[in-house]
Design a protein around this motif. Structure first.
Motif, short mmCIF file in Angstrom:
data_model
loop_
_atom_site.label_atom_id
_atom_site.label_comp_id
_atom_site.label_asym_id
_atom_site.label_seq_id
_atom_site.Cartn_x
_atom_site.Cartn_y
_atom_site.Cartn_z
N TYR A 113 103.32 -26.50 26.12
CA TYR A 113 103.93 -27.69 26.72
C TYR A 113 103.79 -27.65 28.24
O TYR A 113 103.41 -28.64 28.87
CB TYR A 113 105.40 -27.75 26.30
CG TYR A 113 106.16 -28.94 26.81
CD1 TYR A 113 105.79 -30.23 26.44
CD2 TYR A 113 107.27 -28.79 27.63
CE1 TYR A 113 106.50 -31.32 26.88
CE2 TYR A 113 107.97 -29.87 28.08
CZ TYR A 113 107.59 -31.14 27.70
OH TYR A 113 108.30 -32.22 28.15
N TYR A 122 104.69 -35.08 23.30
CA TYR A 122 105.71 -35.39 22.29
C TYR A 122 105.66 -34.40 21.13
O TYR A 122 106.69 -33.88 20.69
CB TYR A 122 105.50 -36.82 21.77
CG TYR A 122 106.41 -37.16 20.61
CD1 TYR A 122 107.74 -37.48 20.82
CD2 TYR A 122 105.91 -37.13 19.31
CE1 TYR A 122 108.57 -37.79 19.74
CE2 TYR A 122 106.73 -37.43 18.24
CZ TYR A 122 108.05 -37.76 18.46
OH TYR A 122 108.87 -38.05 17.39
N LEU A 123 104.43 -34.12 20.65
CA LEU A 123 104.30 -33.22 19.51
C LEU A 123 104.78 -31.81 19.85
O LEU A 123 105.52 -31.19 19.08
CB LEU A 123 102.84 -33.18 19.06
CG LEU A 123 102.27 -34.49 18.49
CD1 LEU A 123 100.80 -34.34 18.18
CD2 LEU A 123 103.04 -34.93 17.25
N GLU A 139 106.79 -31.01 22.32
CA GLU A 139 108.21 -31.05 22.67
C GLU A 139 109.08 -30.89 21.43
O GLU A 139 110.13 -30.23 21.49
CB GLU A 139 108.52 -32.37 23.37
CG GLU A 139 109.88 -32.41 24.05
CD GLU A 139 110.07 -33.68 24.85
OE1 GLU A 139 109.58 -34.74 24.41
OE2 GLU A 139 110.70 -33.62 25.91
N GLN A 140 108.66 -31.46 20.31
CA GLN A 140 109.43 -31.31 19.09
C GLN A 140 109.46 -29.86 18.63
O GLN A 140 110.49 -29.35 18.19
CB GLN A 140 108.83 -32.20 17.98
CG GLN A 140 108.79 -33.68 18.33
CD GLN A 140 110.13 -34.21 18.79
OE1 GLN A 140 111.15 -34.03 18.12
NE2 GLN A 140 110.13 -34.85 19.94
N ARG A 141 108.31 -29.17 18.77
CA ARG A 141 108.29 -27.76 18.40
C ARG A 141 109.13 -26.93 19.34
O ARG A 141 109.79 -25.97 18.93
CB ARG A 141 106.84 -27.25 18.40
CG ARG A 141 105.94 -27.94 17.38
CD ARG A 141 106.45 -27.78 15.96
NE ARG A 141 106.52 -26.41 15.56
CZ ARG A 141 105.55 -25.77 14.88
NH1 ARG A 141 104.46 -26.43 14.54
NH2 ARG A 141 105.69 -24.51 14.51
N LYS A 170 111.83 -27.92 21.01
CA LYS A 170 113.24 -28.16 20.69
C LYS A 170 113.66 -27.36 19.47
O LYS A 170 114.74 -26.77 19.42
CB LYS A 170 113.48 -29.65 20.47
CG LYS A 170 113.42 -30.48 21.74
CD LYS A 170 113.68 -31.94 21.44
CE LYS A 170 113.64 -32.78 22.72
NZ LYS A 170 113.85 -34.23 22.44
N ALA A 171 112.80 -27.35 18.44
CA ALA A 171 113.11 -26.58 17.24
C ALA A 171 113.19 -25.10 17.56
O ALA A 171 114.07 -24.38 17.06
CB ALA A 171 112.05 -26.84 16.18
#
Length: 301
Positions: free
Chosen positions: A218, A283-284, A286-288, A290-291
């Motif tokens: 990221y 975006y893709l 960022e989701q990882r 956050k998880a």
């Protein structure tokens, strides 16, 4: 056999706090629709319309004109120089960001807050000012100007100056993505690996780095996007030598000032396309991230 009576008053009493909490945080439907409408109008005016205008103007005179604009000699030179500057600055910032984040998150030492402040410095200093600083240091009248001239070395108005300016404005991105995640993960896994006999490099490669790989990616994406789109600092140190020291943003400015609008928008469409790809990847990833942060927080609880 008769059914047992249900105490409705207890159910009502238990659900009342929940209803009160929902009522306190819920907004009327017209408020939600208004806010959504304002947001969509803002995005349309400041994002979708400019993007549409860039691509429309780029292809307005046909694909042949577009292709000629992005393949002519000066445009190829600007694209190549942009890729080279990003290709040098991003790996350097990757190395610095990982080292700084590992040092700050895993160790306590004197001057730690000073290092954090220095990492944030490019966010508080204008890129133009940073470019001027390099001119004062490495320019012909700068501190090292005479020495560089005597040794036939050129920094300002050449590739080294462009790389230095790009490195300065982009070096916080990787470190700033890694530091919070590394701090949230704590030291338990590294300490366990150390107890089991792992060396420092083994701990880094097999424990620390796999745990931060998505945040690292990221940060690299953001760093690369900023490196390719940087204008202010590069404009000061480049000298605007056409076909030699112009990156894509500088080449676009020259074309636009010369009223070559189709060519300017054609090159600008390449940067706009890069921005769209960056947003999707951002975006893709960022989701990882956050998880990953949620998992790290759960392990520390």
């Amino acid at each position: 056999m008769s059914a047992l009576p249900i105490n409705n008053s207890d159910t009502t009493t238990r659900s009342a706090p929940v209803r009160n909490a929902l009522a306190a945080t819920a907004e009327p439907a017209w408020v939600r629709r208004t806010l959504i409408g304002i947001t969509l109008a803002f995005l349309t005016l400041f994002l979708f319309v400019p993007l549409f205008a860039v691509f429309f103007e780029a292809f307005k005179k046909g694909f042949e004109v577009y292709l000629a604009a992005i393949t002519e000699a000066d445009a190829r030179s600007a694209i190549w120089l942009t890729l080279v500057a990003a290709g040098i600055s991003v790996p350097l910032n990757l190395t610095f960001g990982v080292a700084a984040a590992w040092c700050i998150a895993k160790f306590d030492f004197r001057g730690k807050n000073v290092l954090l402040t220095l990492i944030d410095l490019p966010f508080s200093v204008s890129p133009v000012i940073s470019g001027l600083i390099y001119v004062l240091i490495f320019g012909l009248q700068g501190w090292f100007g005479e020495w560089l001239r005597d040794h036939d070395m050129k920094v300002i108005f050449a590739l080294p100056g462009i790389v230095l300016a790009t490195v300065f404005v982009t070096f916080p991105f990787v470190a700033r993505e890694l530091i919070p995640l590394m701090q949230a993960q704590g030291l338990e896994q590294e300490e366990a690996a150390r107890v089991l006999g792992a060396s420092g490099w083994q701990i880094f490669w097999r424990v620390t780095l796999p745990n931060v790989k998505w945040a690292l990616l990221y940060g690299v994406i953001l760093c690369n996007a900023r490196a390719m789109g940087e204008f202010g600092a590069v404009s000061v140190v480049s000298g605007h030598i056409r076909g030699q020291t112009n990156t894509m943003p500088l080449h676009i400015e020259i074309l636009y000032n010369e009223y070559q609008f189709a060519a300017a928008f054609a090159v600008a469409s390449l940067l706009a396309g890069l921005a769209l790809v960056t947003l999707v990847l951002k975006y893709l990833v960022e989701q990882r991230v956050k998880a990953q942060k949620r998992e790290a927080g759960g392990r520390n609880e």
